[in-house]
Design an enzyme around this catalytic site. Sequence first.
Site, PDB file in Angstrom:
ATOM      1  N   SER A 154      14.834  93.553  46.065  1.00  0.00           N
ATOM      2  CA  SER A 154      16.200  93.683  46.570  1.00  0.00           C
ATOM      3  C   SER A 154      16.878  92.330  46.485  1.00  0.00           C
ATOM      4  CB  SER A 154      16.184  94.155  48.023  1.00  0.00           C
ATOM      5  OG  SER A 154      17.468  94.038  48.610  1.00  0.00           O
ATOM      6  N   TYR A 167      13.718  92.793  56.587  1.00  0.00           N
ATOM      7  CA  TYR A 167      13.702  93.461  55.284  1.00  0.00           C
ATOM      8  C   TYR A 167      13.613  92.472  54.133  1.00  0.00           C
ATOM      9  CZ  TYR A 167      15.241  96.446  51.410  1.00  0.00           C
ATOM     10  OH  TYR A 167      15.329  97.122  50.211  1.00  0.00           O
TER      11      TYR A 167
END
Length: 262
Positions: A154, A167
């Site tokens: 990501s 995250y």
Amino acid sequence: MGVTVVSTRVLEGKVALVTGGSRGIGRAIAERLGRDGAVVAVAFGHDLAAASGVVERIRKGGGRAFAIQAELGRRGDAAALWAAFDAQIEQHSPEGGVDIIVNNAGIGRGTDLASLTEEEFDEIFAVNMRAPFFIVQLGMKRIRDGGRIINISSCAARMAMPEIIAYGPTKSALETFTRNLAKELGPRGITANSVAPGIVGTDMNAGWLRGNAEAEAHASSLAALGRLGQAEDVADIVAFLASDDARWMTGGVIDASGGIGL
């Protein structure tokens, strides 16, 4: 004068495993690899109906696919996944084994430093990092020389996003893992790369994005290309990495964000 038809099934004869393959980016990846000729194992955690739908669409397009269930984030999850894979693979590819492993499954937690619990912290690292690690570890006796490992990271791995503080670090760890895999497995001709999407219009982002014109406009404005990412945008990059055209690429992080943060 005859017409030469060039097949686009560049992965014919290959076997691919896609985790989190029942929806979102994983669904798009599974369907694209199926169109390219791979036998696709669509791994899912809970939604059998969604996974079966992906398998059915691949088959209707002339491809081959099957669904396997294993809930990630628990002790023994990777072993359970490979056991489910081994139980079915010879029905679809008699020689067994796998050529392409796509670690796509992941979870996000919209939780900041003050609110994140130990249980949430453990869960997000278990799904996003521990599971891929042991899926690859146990997959080493199954993956053929010249294979591909593709880990879905990501853009949060390189950006400060305190509102989802746990995250990004899971994805940074995944990218470091990928670089180590590239070095470790290079002698076998196996490549390992990460793909880092930005904001994509999937179920993971539905809570704050879907049906919210203002949020969608803001997300689109962050990308240099001026629109919201789609699952197929990421899937096409993964398909390239899975193909022989990417044989000389390993250890890299491929930006799939449309230019977020430039």
